[in-house]
Structures are given as C-alpha cells and as structure tokens.
Design a protein around this motif. Structure first.
Motif: not given
Length: 166
Positions: A133-158
């Motif tokens: 919800i906060l990432s709608i307003k805060y781009p830096e938080l959105k980027q942290k969330l995007v990076d977190f999700r990418k790491k989740l996906a990479a961990d699953v693949e690994k």
C-alpha cells in the motif's frame, strides 16, 4: 511514522512482532500499541486520532476471540486497516476454535467499513500488504519490494524450482 500496529493484549505481542520485523527489514517507520477495544474504547479512539495526526498511513491490527479491534479502528479512521486474526494463545485458555472465530469476525465487516484481512496469525503478510500500500506513494519502497520479490523468485529457482526429483 507510516504504520501503526495495534493489538489488544500482551499475549499477542509475539505474533505481532512478526509485522514489526518485516517493517524494520524494509525500513518502514512504525509504532506499536497494546489497547483493548473492549476494555479501553475511549483510549483507542484517542490513540487512533493521534496516530493519524502523527502521519500514520496504514494500520495493522491483530485481534483474537471476538476480534473487534480491527473493525473498531476502521470505524474511527479512513486509513487502510489490515486485520490479523489471532489464535487464543494463553495456555489453558484456548476456546478450541484455533483463530477461526477471529478470522470470521474480522473478515465479516459490514458494508462501507472494510478491513483487509490476512490469514490466521499471519502478521508477516499484514506487513507485506502495508508495504505494498505504501509503495504506491513511495518509489524507494516500491523498488525494495520489487527487489525482494526478485530475490524470492531467484531463491525458488536456486533451491529446486523446476525438475525436482521425488
């Protein structure tokens, strides 16, 4: 403060700390409050108004048994409220419903006063939803969330992902 975490009893602290841990991980400011909707309604109303005045943008509220806290808070504010249904975790005091009563109490809000609801005891997901919800307003938080999700996906693949032998 961007997020306020409310819960009604000290016995809920261990579960609700999971929200705090996720918010800390993402660098989101928060404050936590133990206030019972049934035992201290006037104090709850006053505190909700105070967190609004302090710049709160999302509220997470954990509640067990009758689970009124998230709904009462939602009736006092137009901020998004995320309810965390809690099991009765006091030893010897379980009502045998394992949080189902709390889940139904929170999810069955009357029309016009919504409360977003996560799974029973899933305070982590409440924090992740608050961050979304906060990432709608805060781009830096959105980027942290995007990076977190990418790491989740990479961990699953690994760790196996596709082609796992059974």
């Amino acid at each position: 403060m961007k997020v306020a975490i409310f819960f009604g009893s000290k016995s809920d602290a261990e579960t609700m700390k999971k929200s705090a841990d996720v918010l800390r991980e993402f660098g989101v400011d928060f404050k936590a409050y133990i206030i019972s909707a049934h035992r201290a309604g006037a104090l709850l109303t006053k505190t909700v108004k105070q967190v609004e005045d302090d710049g709160c943008e999302v509220i997470i509220a954990g509640a067990g048994l009758a689970a009124a806290l998230p709904g009462v808070i939602a009736s006092e504010t137009v901020l998004p409220v995320i309810g965390v249904p809690l099991e009765c975790i006091n030893p010897g005091k379980s009502n045998g419903l394992a949080g189902i009563d709390s889940l139904l109490s929170i999810v069955q809000m009357p029309p016009q006063i919504p409360v977003a609801t996560v799974g029973i005891g899933n305070a982590k997901n409440a924090a992740y939803l608050a961050i979304q919800i906060l990432s709608i307003k805060y781009p830096e938080l959105k980027q942290k969330l995007v990076d977190f999700r990418k790491k989740l996906a990479a961990d699953v693949e690994k760790n196996g992902g596709l082609g796992v032998e059974l």
